[in-house]
Design an enzyme around this catalytic site. Structure first.
Site, short mmCIF file in Angstrom:
data_model
loop_
_atom_site.label_atom_id
_atom_site.label_comp_id
_atom_site.label_asym_id
_atom_site.label_seq_id
_atom_site.Cartn_x
_atom_site.Cartn_y
_atom_site.Cartn_z
N CYS A 15 0.84 -1.21 0.00
CA CYS A 15 0.00 0.00 0.00
C CYS A 15 0.88 1.26 0.00
CB CYS A 15 -0.98 -0.03 1.16
SG CYS A 15 -2.31 1.17 1.01
N HIS A 60 -3.88 -4.84 -0.19
CA HIS A 60 -3.48 -5.39 1.11
C HIS A 60 -3.59 -6.92 1.05
CE1 HIS A 60 -3.08 -1.76 3.54
NE2 HIS A 60 -3.97 -1.26 2.73
N GLU A 89 -2.73 -8.99 3.19
CA GLU A 89 -3.14 -9.50 4.51
C GLU A 89 -4.65 -9.38 4.73
OE1 GLU A 89 -1.78 -6.63 3.86
OE2 GLU A 89 -2.33 -5.08 5.31
#
Lengths: 251, 193
Positions: B77, B175, B177
């Site tokens: 990001c 992202h 994650e």
């Protein structure tokens, strides 16, 4: 292509989910982490945890819950309820929340939006607005819609955007709990007049309501609680239906 | 395997730590030069505002260290954006690894872009077992245009870079994650580079 988001909302009290939740496959119906994992696996795009506790330990309990959720689930989530300072937000984001949602505290102290956006970035600041249509005018309400303010929904929403909110979560008090559909007219106006994403809340009863909120209401995301908790609508089926209607969704 | 997440006071780091843990590894947070240099894999996170993040990097001299790293580095990001030449956000210079500027989305689309978008033109082992048009989660107001180092693109008003690569440096705008199973696969691919 950016897709429309489906967001189940979980009400949390003292670290547990509150609304009666009808999940037979849940070992512990009150465990928000387990419920969150089921929603993540069923295709929810995002989750909202709304804390309604009123105890002294509220902040600590919520921060611990956020940590547990972040450990288990691999989709984004937003935390709201009683957040009123930069310190509150700091611990929630540090523990793994992706966004926070503020409501009454923003009305009481609008500069809070500026301070949060400056420190953490607009992208993680959602401002929740509850409003009721009274004599043809949408009036912002506080305390879960109980206390009217003098603010007009559209004016307040524009101010919120200007102050740095990254997103608005609009709940229509007229529609909430009715299961008769979302407030599409007001939503479409918000979506047209503002240039940040709008999450629609209040009124979801069937799959058609979700189609309507994305097409007529021009919403970027739709939030609902009971239709998902009581399995009246399965997220997988809902997304298939939306896809068949030509609405972009993640499947 | 030693995985270090660069700690410079920015970003939602807990989620990345947890995602790596779900893959069966442990990551440590560090701002220590020797520890970062000795890692097998380095993750460079970032959420927030570009010019203040660059200020924090300069304060800890990490702005000098990061471009000299030799092991695989993954910017996520804002981390990816900071690895570029410069950013319109706060009008700041970046680390100059990727030769592309970071530009704000124009008002023909809602800003920030929040949600799940698709990635295509995938051209890197980073995307092993990831299908074209896979969905990933993004939250951003600024983007990197397509350039020579682009290894994935997405469309939001414009077609832009959702991932970049130069030598041992990788950057993803999304992202991983938070991008469900696909995101975890991409993180796993990075750890296996």
């Amino acid at each position: 292509m950016l897709t429309k988001r489906i967001i189940p909302c979980l009400d949390i009290k003292n670290g547990r989910t509150v609304k009666g939740i009808n999940f037979v496959d849940l070992r512990d119906a009150g465990d928000p982490v387990e419920l969150a994992a089921i929603y993540a696996a069923s295709g929810a795009d995002e989750l909202v945890f709304l804390d309604i506790s009123a105890t002294e330990e509220r902040r600590k309990t919520l921060a611990n819950l956020v940590l547990k959720v972040a450990e288990k689930i691999n989709i984004p989530f937003t935390v709201g309820g009683g957040i009123s300072s930069v310190e509150d937000v700091d611990i929630l984001l540090q523990n793994g929340a992706d966004k926070v949602s503020i409501n009454s505290s923003a009305v009481k102290d609008p500069d809070l939006i500026n301070r949060l956006a400056a420190k953490f970035g607009s992208q993680c600041i959602t401002v929740a607005i509850d409003a009721k249509l009274i004599d043809g005018e949408w009036i912002v309400h506080l305390v879960g819609g109980k206390v009217p303010t003098e603010l007009n929904l559209f004016e307040w929403a524009k101010e919120v955007e200007k102050r740095g909110a990254g997103e608005i979560l609009f709940t229509s008090m007229n529609n909430d709990g009715t299961k008769n559909g979302f407030a599409n007219e007001a939503l479409a106006r918000l979506s047209t007049e503002l240039n940040i994403p709008i999450i629609a809340s209040g009124g979801a009863g069937n799959m058609q309501h979700f189609c309507d909120v994305f097409i007529e209401g021009k919403a970027d995301a739709a939030l609902a609680a009971s239709v998902f908790h009581f399995k009246e609508i399965e997220i997988k089926d809902l997304k298939e239906e939306l896809k068949n209607k030509g609405i972009p969704v993640r499947i | 395997m030693k995985i270090v997440i660069i700690d410079y006071g920015a970003g939602n780091i807990q989620s990345i730590k947890f995602a790596i843990k779900r893959l069966g590894f442990e990551a440590v947070l560090s701002s220590n030069e020797a520890e970062i240099k000795a890692a097998d894999k380095v993750i460079f996170p970032g959420v927030g505002e570009a010019s203040s993040a660059m200020r924090m990097l300069r304060q800890s001299k990490l702005d000098l260290l990061i471009p000299t790293l030799k092991q695989p580095v993954l910017g996520i990001c804002l981390g990816m954006q900071l690895m570029c030449d410069k950013s319109e956000e706060g009008d700041t210079n970046g680390l100059g690894i990727f030769e592309a500027p970071v530009i704000k989305f124009n008002n023909s689309v809602k800003v920030p872009q929040i949600g799940w978008n698709q990635i295509s033109d995938l051209s890197s082992p980073l995307f092993k077992n990831i299908k074209e048009l896979e969905y990933v989660y993004l939250v951003h107001s600024y983007y990197v245009a397509e350039c020579e180092q682009t290894i994935a693109t997405s469309e939001y008003g414009v077609k832009y870079s959702t991932a970049l690569k130069k030598d041992n440096f990788y950057g993803v705008q999304f992202h991983p994650e938070k991008s469900s199973n696909a995101g975890e696969q991409i993180l796993k691919n990075f750890l296996e580079l």
